[in-house]
Design a protein around this motif. Structure first.
Motif, PDB file in Angstrom:
ATOM      1  N   LYS A   8      18.603-110.042 -15.294  1.00  0.00           N
ATOM      2  CA  LYS A   8      17.038-109.012 -14.499  1.00  0.00           C
ATOM      3  C   LYS A   8      17.467-108.207 -13.804  1.00  0.00           C
ATOM      4  O   LYS A   8      17.361-106.570 -13.300  1.00  0.00           O
ATOM      5  CB  LYS A   8      16.207-110.072 -13.808  1.00  0.00           C
ATOM      6  N   ILE A 238       0.101-116.072 -20.106  1.00  0.00           N
ATOM      7  CA  ILE A 238       0.967-115.776 -20.196  1.00  0.00           C
ATOM      8  C   ILE A 238       1.407-113.927 -20.362  1.00  0.00           C
ATOM      9  O   ILE A 238       1.295-112.818 -19.366  1.00  0.00           O
ATOM     10  CB  ILE A 238       2.481-116.230 -20.662  1.00  0.00           C
ATOM     11  N   PHE A 241      -0.501-112.266 -17.279  1.00  0.00           N
ATOM     12  CA  PHE A 241      -0.169-112.085 -16.152  1.00  0.00           C
ATOM     13  C   PHE A 241       0.990-110.731 -16.605  1.00  0.00           C
ATOM     14  O   PHE A 241       1.221-109.905 -15.555  1.00  0.00           O
ATOM     15  CB  PHE A 241       0.911-112.739 -16.445  1.00  0.00           C
ATOM     16  N   THR A 242       1.854-110.719 -17.404  1.00  0.00           N
ATOM     17  CA  THR A 242       2.252-109.817 -18.175  1.00  0.00           C
ATOM     18  C   THR A 242       1.834-108.269 -17.749  1.00  0.00           C
ATOM     19  O   THR A 242       2.400-107.467 -17.719  1.00  0.00           O
ATOM     20  CB  THR A 242       3.216-110.297 -19.317  1.00  0.00           C
ATOM     21  N   SER A 245       0.542-107.489 -14.428  1.00  0.00           N
ATOM     22  CA  SER A 245       1.310-106.788 -13.145  1.00  0.00           C
ATOM     23  C   SER A 245       1.559-104.613 -13.629  1.00  0.00           C
ATOM     24  O   SER A 245       2.544-104.657 -12.793  1.00  0.00           O
ATOM     25  CB  SER A 245       2.206-108.153 -13.757  1.00  0.00           C
ATOM     26  N   ASN A 298       8.331-104.952 -11.153  1.00  0.00           N
ATOM     27  CA  ASN A 298       8.325-105.317 -12.269  1.00  0.00           C
ATOM     28  C   ASN A 298       9.959-106.087 -11.740  1.00  0.00           C
ATOM     29  O   ASN A 298       9.424-107.621 -13.205  1.00  0.00           O
ATOM     30  CB  ASN A 298       8.774-104.252 -13.687  1.00  0.00           C
ATOM     31  N   SER A 301       7.636-109.749 -11.195  1.00  0.00           N
ATOM     32  CA  SER A 301       6.774-110.478 -12.210  1.00  0.00           C
ATOM     33  C   SER A 301       8.471-110.652 -12.732  1.00  0.00           C
ATOM     34  O   SER A 301       7.069-111.695 -13.147  1.00  0.00           O
ATOM     35  CB  SER A 301       6.010-109.101 -12.592  1.00  0.00           C
ATOM     36  N   ASP A 302       8.960-110.040 -12.985  1.00  0.00           N
ATOM     37  CA  ASP A 302       9.959-111.003 -14.423  1.00  0.00           C
ATOM     38  C   ASP A 302      10.712-111.893 -13.431  1.00  0.00           C
ATOM     39  O   ASP A 302      10.842-113.289 -13.668  1.00  0.00           O
ATOM     40  CB  ASP A 302      11.428-109.981 -14.621  1.00  0.00           C
ATOM     41  N   TYR A 305       7.661-115.147 -13.777  1.00  0.00           N
ATOM     42  CA  TYR A 305       7.520-115.034 -15.099  1.00  0.00           C
ATOM     43  C   TYR A 305       8.254-116.688 -15.699  1.00  0.00           C
ATOM     44  O   TYR A 305       7.413-117.358 -15.936  1.00  0.00           O
ATOM     45  CB  TYR A 305       8.805-113.900 -16.244  1.00  0.00           C
ATOM     46  N   ASN A 309       5.376-119.642 -17.317  1.00  0.00           N
ATOM     47  CA  ASN A 309       6.352-119.706 -19.033  1.00  0.00           C
ATOM     48  C   ASN A 309       6.920-120.893 -19.300  1.00  0.00           C
ATOM     49  O   ASN A 309       8.593-120.705 -18.467  1.00  0.00           O
ATOM     50  CB  ASN A 309       6.346-119.178 -19.546  1.00  0.00           C
ATOM     51  N   ARG A 313      11.945-121.338 -18.226  1.00  0.00           N
ATOM     52  CA  ARG A 313      12.120-122.501 -17.538  1.00  0.00           C
ATOM     53  C   ARG A 313      13.339-123.018 -17.547  1.00  0.00           C
ATOM     54  O   ARG A 313      14.122-123.815 -16.659  1.00  0.00           O
ATOM     55  CB  ARG A 313      10.978-122.584 -16.565  1.00  0.00           C
TER      56      ARG A 313
END
Lengths: 315, 273
Positions: A8, A238, A241-242, A245, A298, A301-302, A305, A309, A313
């Motif tokens: 990322k 989820i 949230f995405t 953001s 972004n 927020s990635d 994440y 989620n 993880r």
């Protein structure tokens, strides 16, 4: 996990480089040549011998400012300046751009934050109600309202609200300060116009959850509707949230219309003013700052994440 | 719902095509003795600050707004869909990565910002606006098309076509395109509405189509200046935009309902008290 972060991060850096290079190239194509502007007076009549001298001077000045270097070297120097906060002076107001942006940016962030929160509240209410009254007239009513709100140009709604609350009801102050007391109306206008998209996502995710097996177990245990929806909501965090953001990231700099209409001194308003007055350094700084903010938010927020989620993880 | 929307849209298009027959007034030349009239028998929606009939301007405005938005939509969609399909068919290969990174970059910056910046540098004409639209708005189309194609790529029919030895163009045109057409069309409908809103917002701010051409966005901008003298200048272009975009959104929603069966889940919910 580490691989996830690194990928990322690299993506973010590449995006930033491409975007900033594009902005750089864009600004290079601006019609006026700064060196010529610097060395000549407007309406000056030049004799041919003067013209040769002028050409020579222009070349010398360009060398001095590094304007004859290879474009990649110019880009490198430019990026170095930008990253150390030297964004130049505005052509119009002669104010240092970087410090001005630092002053107005928090106002934009504030309004984006509150607007996003309000959007969440409205979308949750609308989404949950759509599910509670699914297939009944209430849901169709909510849906029609949502469709209608998506059909109105934002400047119309914002402007109508401004007029109504300040002129007719006289409860909203019309000034250009970033006072907290003036925050509610623009944030409300933004929330009201943006929430349909999120509410649809909430509604669809909730309905998806309702059809899953664990819901059958809960129904068998005797949970009432309210508890079922609460359980289902946890699993829809989820997509919420995405979406939120992304919405917040583009709101900070994208709220140009809002800030313009409500005279809110934020970075969007600054950007628009510099565009209208063709203040190239300011426009360039504005686009850059916005791009940075969007990409970095972004990325953050990635990063967050995996926290929400568990599937990601585990990897 | 769809029917209502289609009827509305049809009426709007017909009205715009037959504008010269529906009204005798000129949308650009005005009669200064007739300024700021409220709606009356001769001027259905009143007159503006130059004495031009507002109803006429709205009808002629449709002739500008609709084709321009449609052209922008068409060009953007073609670029976006083609790139999306290319990207999806070469999933995770360099082409895909490059296109998707480009899409990420383009989705990062809010469109209005880029449009304003380009207009500041290159001028505020309509050509520049269209170039910006096509250069930036293909990104969401590409992303959406790519996800649609990806979901189809591993399906039975595509795999069996590949096994039977079909070449890529054949697969794309005979297996994939027909199946993504509905979703794409619905998406295009919604984006058409968004484009109309965005283009009128841009012309409201002076970029794009400028007065005296009767585009709804710049009519609203004029109306704002003369708001105290005649609110009709402000109101009717807004209504026109709302009706048009509303019709498009209703069409999209209706088509979406038609193609997406969510009813089964709904009935399950109704059993629970």
């Amino acid at each position: 996990m580490a691989e996830f972060f690194i990928k990322k991060f690299v993506r973010m850096i590449i995006t930033l480089i491409i975007a900033t290079f594009a902005v750089f190239i864009l600004i290079q194509n601006a019609p006026s040549d700064p060196v010529t502007m610097m060395l000549t007076k407007p309406d000056e009549m030049l004799v041919s011998s003067d013209k040769e001298l002028l050409e020579q001077k222009i070349q010398e000045t360009k060398e001095e400012f590094g304007l004859n270097d290879h474009i990649l070297i110019q880009y490198k120097n430019w990026m170095q300046n930008i990253l150390s906060g030297r964004m130049g002076k505005s052509l119009i107001t002669k104010v240092d751009i970087a410090s001005y942006i630092a002053k107005v940016l928090p106002s934009s962030v504030l309004i984006a934050l509150v607007g996003t929160l309000l959007q969440l509240v409205f979308a949750l209410i609308a989404g949950v109600l759509s599910v509670v009254y699914v297939s009944k007239w209430q849901e169709h009513a909510i849906r029609l309202v949502a469709i209608f709100l998506r059909s109105v140009p934002f400047f119309a709604i914002g402007f109508a609200m401004l007029m109504y609350f300040s002129v007719n009801l006289k409860i909203y102050e019309v000034s250009n300060s970033a006072a907290l007391s003036r925050l509610w109306l623009p944030a409300f206008a933004v929330g009201i116009t943006i929430f349909p998209k999120l509410s649809r996502i909430i509604r669809n995710s909730l309905l998806d959850e309702m059809g899953k097996t664990y819901m059958v177990a809960y129904v068998a245990k005797g949970f009432d509707k309210r508890k079922l929806i609460a359980e289902a909501l946890q699993n829809t965090m989820i997509p919420i949230f995405t979406t939120l953001s992304m919405s917040f990231a583009s709101s900070v700099g994208g709220m140009v219309i809002t800030e313009r209409i409500f005279s809110w001194p934020g970075i969007g308003n600054f950007g628009m003013s510099s565009v209208i007055t063709q203040d190239y350094p300011a426009v360039q700084a504005y686009v850059l700052v916005i791009t940075f903010i969007v990409v970095i938010v972004n990325f953050l927020s990635d990063m967050l994440y995996p926290l929400i989620n568990p599937v990601v993880r585990e990897e | 719902m769809i029917i209502m929307a289609i009827v509305l849209l049809f009426l709007i298009v017909i009205a715009s095509i037959f504008a010269p027959l529906l009204t005798v007034y000129d949308p650009i030349e005005g009669d200064s003795s007739q300024r700021f009239l409220p709606p009356n028998k001769e001027h259905l929606l009143g007159t503006d600050h130059f004495g031009r009939d507002i109803f006429a301007r709205i009808l002629y405005g449709a002739r500008i707004t609709l084709p321009v938005s449609f052209t922008a939509l068409f060009l953007t969609a073609v670029v976006g869909v083609v790139l999306g399909i290319i990207s999806a068919m070469n999933f995770n290969k360099p082409v895909d990565v490059v296109i998707m990174t480009l899409v990420d970059v383009l989705l990062a910056v809010p469109f209005l910002v880029v449009a304003m910046a380009v207009c500041a540098i290159f001028g505020r004409g309509l050509e520049n606006v269209l170039i910006v639209v096509v250069a930036v708005w293909w990104a969401p189309f590409a992303r959406y098309t790519r996800s649609l194609v990806l979901s189809l790529k591993n399906s039975q029919m595509v795999l069996s076509a590949m096994v039977l030895g079909a070449s890529y163009p054949v697969i794309v045109f005979r297996e994939i395109l027909p199946n993504i057409f509905t979703s794409l069309f619905i998406y295009l409908t919604f984006e058409f509405g968004n484009l109309i809103l965005t283009l009128s917002t841009l012309s409201f701010f002076g970029m794009g189509i400028k007065p005296p051409l009767p585009e709804w966005g710049n009519m609203i901008s004029d109306g704002r200046s003369y708001m105290t003298q005649s609110y009709h200048m402000l109101l009717w272009p807004i209504v026109a935009i709302i009706i048009t975009v509303l019709a498009l959104n209703l069409l999209g929603e209706g088509l979406r309902d038609f193609s997406n069966p969510y009813d089964t889940l709904a009935t399950e919910m109704e059993d629970v008290k």
